[in-house]
Design a protein around this motif. Structure first.
Motif, PDB file in Angstrom:
ATOM      1  N   PRO A 524     -15.645 -21.828  10.840  1.00 50.86           N
ATOM      2  CA  PRO A 524     -15.801 -20.667  11.732  1.00 50.86           C
ATOM      3  C   PRO A 524     -15.835 -19.361  10.948  1.00 50.86           C
ATOM      4  CG  PRO A 524     -14.155 -22.187  12.588  1.00 50.86           C
ATOM      5  CD  PRO A 524     -14.483 -22.657  11.203  1.00 50.86           C
ATOM      6  N   GLY A 525     -16.701 -18.466  11.368  1.00 47.80           N
ATOM      7  CA  GLY A 525     -16.794 -17.157  10.740  1.00 47.80           C
ATOM      8  C   GLY A 525     -17.579 -17.134   9.440  1.00 47.80           C
ATOM      9  N   SER A 526     -18.042 -18.290   8.993  1.00 50.43           N
ATOM     10  CA  SER A 526     -18.800 -18.336   7.739  1.00 50.43           C
ATOM     11  C   SER A 526     -20.246 -17.908   7.977  1.00 50.43           C
ATOM     12  CB  SER A 526     -18.768 -19.743   7.144  1.00 50.43           C
ATOM     13  OG  SER A 526     -19.398 -20.669   8.016  1.00 50.43           O
ATOM     14  N   VAL A 527     -20.885 -17.485   6.888  1.00 53.10           N
ATOM     15  CA  VAL A 527     -22.307 -17.136   6.945  1.00 53.10           C
ATOM     16  C   VAL A 527     -23.013 -17.775   5.763  1.00 53.10           C
ATOM     17  CG1 VAL A 527     -21.930 -14.939   8.135  1.00 53.10           C
ATOM     18  CG2 VAL A 527     -22.035 -14.988   5.627  1.00 53.10           C
ATOM     19  N   LEU A 528     -24.335 -17.845   5.878  1.00 48.93           N
ATOM     20  CA  LEU A 528     -25.178 -18.347   4.794  1.00 48.93           C
ATOM     21  C   LEU A 528     -26.056 -17.194   4.320  1.00 48.93           C
ATOM     22  CD1 LEU A 528     -26.294 -20.638   3.036  1.00 48.93           C
ATOM     23  CD2 LEU A 528     -27.843 -21.223   4.913  1.00 48.93           C
ATOM     24  N   TRP A 529     -25.932 -16.847   3.038  1.00 48.02           N
ATOM     25  CA  TRP A 529     -26.616 -15.692   2.451  1.00 48.02           C
ATOM     26  C   TRP A 529     -27.797 -16.206   1.619  1.00 48.02           C
ATOM     27  CZ3 TRP A 529     -23.949 -12.094  -1.690  1.00 48.02           C
ATOM     28  CH2 TRP A 529     -24.681 -10.893  -1.800  1.00 48.02           C
ATOM     29  N   LEU A 530     -28.998 -15.710   1.947  1.00 37.37           N
ATOM     30  CA  LEU A 530     -30.230 -16.199   1.334  1.00 37.37           C
ATOM     31  C   LEU A 530     -31.104 -15.037   0.865  1.00 37.37           C
ATOM     32  CD1 LEU A 530     -31.030 -18.683   4.226  1.00 37.37           C
ATOM     33  CD2 LEU A 530     -30.181 -19.369   1.980  1.00 37.37           C
ATOM     34  N   LEU A 531     -32.046 -15.347  -0.010  1.00 37.50           N
ATOM     35  CA  LEU A 531     -33.030 -14.357  -0.423  1.00 37.50           C
ATOM     36  C   LEU A 531     -34.142 -14.253   0.616  1.00 37.50           C
ATOM     37  CD1 LEU A 531     -33.642 -14.912  -4.242  1.00 37.50           C
ATOM     38  CD2 LEU A 531     -32.606 -12.927  -3.164  1.00 37.50           C
ATOM     39  N   LEU A 541     -36.424 -19.799   9.421  1.00 39.25           N
ATOM     40  CA  LEU A 541     -35.079 -20.334   9.215  1.00 39.25           C
ATOM     41  C   LEU A 541     -34.146 -19.987  10.371  1.00 39.25           C
ATOM     42  CD1 LEU A 541     -34.581 -19.876   5.373  1.00 39.25           C
ATOM     43  CD2 LEU A 541     -35.028 -21.988   6.642  1.00 39.25           C
ATOM     44  N   ARG A 542     -34.331 -18.836  10.979  1.00 33.98           N
ATOM     45  CA  ARG A 542     -33.522 -18.523  12.171  1.00 33.98           C
ATOM     46  C   ARG A 542     -33.858 -19.497  13.304  1.00 33.98           C
ATOM     47  NH1 ARG A 542     -30.781 -13.885  11.073  1.00 33.98           N
ATOM     48  NH2 ARG A 542     -31.776 -12.338   9.701  1.00 33.98           N
ATOM     49  N   ARG A 543     -35.144 -19.828  13.418  1.00 36.05           N
ATOM     50  CA  ARG A 543     -35.521 -20.819  14.433  1.00 36.05           C
ATOM     51  C   ARG A 543     -34.896 -22.176  14.127  1.00 36.05           C
ATOM     52  NH1 ARG A 543     -40.680 -21.136  13.466  1.00 36.05           N
ATOM     53  NH2 ARG A 543     -40.475 -23.079  12.278  1.00 36.05           N
ATOM     54  N   VAL A 550     -26.833 -23.330  15.719  1.00 33.20           N
ATOM     55  CA  VAL A 550     -26.152 -22.296  14.935  1.00 33.20           C
ATOM     56  C   VAL A 550     -26.723 -20.934  15.319  1.00 33.20           C
ATOM     57  CG1 VAL A 550     -25.759 -21.382  12.614  1.00 33.20           C
ATOM     58  CG2 VAL A 550     -25.652 -23.854  13.014  1.00 33.20           C
ATOM     59  N   ASP A 551     -25.847 -19.983  15.534  1.00 40.97           N
ATOM     60  CA  ASP A 551     -26.280 -18.629  15.852  1.00 40.97           C
ATOM     61  C   ASP A 551     -27.112 -18.086  14.681  1.00 40.97           C
ATOM     62  OD1 ASP A 551     -26.615 -15.977  16.471  1.00 40.97           O
ATOM     63  OD2 ASP A 551     -24.479 -15.529  16.718  1.00 40.97           O
ATOM     64  N   PRO A 552     -28.380 -17.714  14.917  1.00 40.26           N
ATOM     65  CA  PRO A 552     -29.212 -17.204  13.819  1.00 40.26           C
ATOM     66  C   PRO A 552     -28.623 -15.978  13.132  1.00 40.26           C
ATOM     67  CG  PRO A 552     -30.564 -17.726  15.730  1.00 40.26           C
ATOM     68  CD  PRO A 552     -29.140 -17.841  16.176  1.00 40.26           C
TER      69      PRO A 552
END
Length: 698
Positions: A524-531, A541-543, A550-552
């Motif tokens: 919970p509360g984590s994010v994925l950081w991408l270029l 990727l949001r789709r 997962v919330d985009p």
């Protein structure tokens, strides 16, 4: 009443002029049975047989004519044409030369001779005779076109472009000239006009598959990916197995993270290679293939397509013992390129008492800080941008290079053809392409026991040279910006775990994405950081995230930055998640350099085992998993157990400058030991063989 010979001849002439060549030939046969010395009948029969496609009979008839009357240039030219059709190229060349002796300004004979010489790879003489054809007939469109082709193949695209334009001026509907002009402009990095010329070719010939493929490549580098995809799709509609088009289409979609039909397309690409149905780029193939034998097969198919005939070898120096070896690094990447950021310090550290270090460049002449640093790092820096591969090879040979090192392999802008001409007694591939080149003219490949275990030798055309510690050199001078930014500057949450991956987007596959999305669910509360690689990846990727529940908004995209700033901001992340089947390479080194732990899964081939090699060399082997289930479980454990992650970060900080990974001088000594042994083997007259360099004591 039987017709007289003159009457039969007149009838044969009438039939010939009417295009009734089979009937004309029958009359001429009748005449020649009665008058075997009738030279005119032999000449007409030869022409009629050529028009009927019976080139053997045409050559026989024309040969008889020139025996009877050896001073007619048109007959020698036509005989040459018939002989070319029969693949009797040397005899055809002799016939064309005789025609030119009789008529020195004979444009067609010069043109035909040039084509025949080009077929024998005598490009210099071919160019000479195309020019003479044009001197005799300045508006000779086909001669301008083929001269353009010869000049382009000779590495003179600027001159080629001039002649393609002249061909078009003489023949405005010349689709092939527009297409090849587009290809030459593409090679000059003039992508907008390249696309325009390909479109003109397509207007003239709407079914021109090659022009659509060239158009797709131009659009790709203009970053007009939708248009590029449409062009490659049209190529494949016209010619389903057109070389390279299928792989380029798949790779574009990978780069956009458009995974619709990805598994099926990846399977088809592998099947095309396995069945030798179409030639595909080895670099693209290895992004979807984890079978080493298939990677070797793909590379060999590509080389066979590039080199239909074996290039002529330039003169090789005889290997001999010497105190100071001349080594030459050959690349297009002596600028702000990932390879340059890894290897620059190696060039600077080479032991000048034992090695004279040459840089041979065929890439951009970039006046950047990195470009200037690289030029200063070499004892000699040679620009190979102009001229053919053969001419570049001659320059390397004339420099007396003992060991030539290819830093490109099958990657963008490669000129592996230089090495096909054998410019050096010992030839090596290193770092640019993490797989076999498939080339029998490359003697060795520098690897390490983790990325390529010894039992993988059957899948490499080169002999394996195992360096200790890690095969990948690293620059210990990479500057990190003084100020580390805060999370808010990049849209990262003030609290919460930050997973990241700064790999190129083509490396992100649906298989890996599934794991990453499960991790976001579980933490919970984590994010994925991408270029942010291109304008399509964010949306796609949001789709894909939303489709997995997962919330985009938990995806954070950041644009590229200069290296010092990029390195500084990487410190904000908690864990770098690697990809498969293609690992992080330079990006993994970057992360470890700034103290960011990297979690990887070791694949089955070189390209998927690089991050594991780096982690072993920096003393963190526990971050290397051998299956994706363990990879996912360990990522989750690290995210949930902050003390474990803190311990890893502390060890990474301690190990950074005390373990082999960033000890550039130690690496330098190992690679120099490898070069020395390669040279010793060559000097003994032995064939290249695999060996391992023993590690220096620490």
């Amino acid at each position: 009443m039987t017709a007289s010979a003159p009457e039969m001849m007149n009838e044969a002439i009438r039939l010939h002029r009417a295009g009734r060549f089979d009937e004309a030939a029958a009359r001429l046969d009748d005449i020649l049975r009665a008058e075997p010395g009738n030279a005119r009948a032999w000449l007409m029969l030869g022409v009629a047989r050529m028009r009927l496609g019976d080139h053997a009979a045409a050559a026989e008839a024309l040969g008889e004519f020139v025996r009877l009357d050896p001073n007619v240039p048109e007959a020698h030219n036509n005989l040459g044409v018939a002989l070319r059709k029969l693949d009797r190229v040397e005899q055809a060349i002799a016939s064309y030369r005789r025609a030119i002796e009789l008529r020195p300004a004979y444009a067609e004979a010069h043109y035909n001779l040039a084509n025949a010489l080009a077929a024998t790879a005598d490009s210099a003489m071919a160019v000479l005779h195309y020019r003479r054809a044009i001197q005799a007939r300045p508006d000779y469109a086909e001669a301008h076109y083929n001269l353009g082709n010869a000049l382009d193949e000779a590495g003179l695209p600027s001159e080629a472009i001039v002649h393609y334009r002249r061909a078009i001026a003489a023949k405005p509907d010349y689709a092939e000239a527009y297409n090849n002009l587009g290809a030459a402009l593409y090679n000059q990095r003039q992508y907008t006009e390249a696309a325009e010329q390909c479109l003109r070719a397509i207007e003239i010939r709407p079914d021109y598959a090659e022009a659509y493929c060239n158009l797709g490549n131009a659009y790709r580098l203009l970053r007009q990916y939708d248009a590029a995809i449409a062009s490659f799709q049209r190529t494949l509609e016209l010619r389903p197995y057109y070389r390279y088009a299928f792989g380029q289409l798949l790779f574009l979609r990978q780069s956009m993270c458009d995974w619709r039909g990805f598994d099926e397309a990846a399977r088809e690409l592998r099947e095309r290679v396995r069945g030798n149905l179409s030639v595909e780029e080895p670099f693209i193939h290895m992004t979807v293939s984890e079978e080493p034998d298939q990677q070797l097969l793909c590379a060999r198919q590509c080389l066979a397509d590039k080199f239909r005939e074996r290039p002529k070898a330039v003169a090789r120096s005889v290997p001999a013992k010497r105190d100071r070896l001349r080594i030459g690094y050959v690349s297009a990447d002596y600028w702000t390129h990932a390879t340059a950021f890894l290897i620059a310090e190696l060039f600077e550290h080479h032991d000048r008492s034992r090695f004279e270090v040459w840089g041979f460049s065929y890439g951009p002449d970039e006046k950047s800080e990195m470009g200037r640093r690289l030029e200063r790092a070499f004892d000699h820096f040679v620009d190979l941008r102009t001229g053919s591969d053969a001419e570049a090879a001659r320059q390397i040979a004339e420099a007396g290079i003992d060991i030539a090192i290819d830093l490109k392999g099958h990657t963008e802008d490669t000129r592996i053809g230089i090495f096909a001409h054998r410019p050096a007694p010992v030839q090596v591939h290193y770092i640019g392409y993490p797989a076999t080149t498939g080339a029998d003219f490359i003697d060795y490949i520098l690897v390490d026991p983790f990325v390529v275990p010894a039992d993988q030798q059957p899948f490499f055309s080169e002999r394996l040279v195992h360096l200790p510690d890690c095969y990948q050199v690293n620059d210990s001078k990479r500057a990190i910006a003084d100020i580390t930014p805060n999370r808010a500057e990049f849209g990262l949450p003030a609290e919460g775990f930050i997973f990241c991956c700064f790999n190129n987007t083509y490396k992100v596959t649906p298989m890996i994405w599934d794991i990453w999305m499960r991790l976001l669910h579980a933490v919970p509360g984590s994010v994925l950081w991408l270029l942010r690689a291109n304008e399509w990846t964010d949306t796609n990727l949001r789709r894909e995230a939303a489709g997995r529940g997962v919330d985009p908004a938990r995806l954070v995209f950041t644009p590229f930055a200069k290296l010092p700033e990029y390195l500084a901001r990487s410190r904000l992340a908690d864990l770098f998640l690697d990809t498969l089947p293609v690992n992080a390479h330079t990006t993994a080194s970057d992360a470890l350099w700034v103290g960011l732990p990297v979690l990887t899964c070791a694949g089955k081939t070189f390209v998927g085992r690089v991050a594991g090699s780096l982690l072993h060399a920096i003393g963190l082997p526990e971050l290397v998993t051998d299956n994706l289930a363990d990879y996912e479980a360990l990522a989750l454990k690290l995210a949930r157990e902050p003390e474990m992650l803190r311990d890893l970060r502390a060890r990474l900080a301690r190990n950074r400058l005390t373990t082999p990974l960033f000890d550039t001088d130690r690496f330098r000594r190992h690679i120099e030991a490898a070069y020395t042994k390669m040279w010793d083997i060559a000097c003994r007259g032995e064939a290249p063989r695999a060996f391992a360099v023993p590690p220096e004591p620490r």
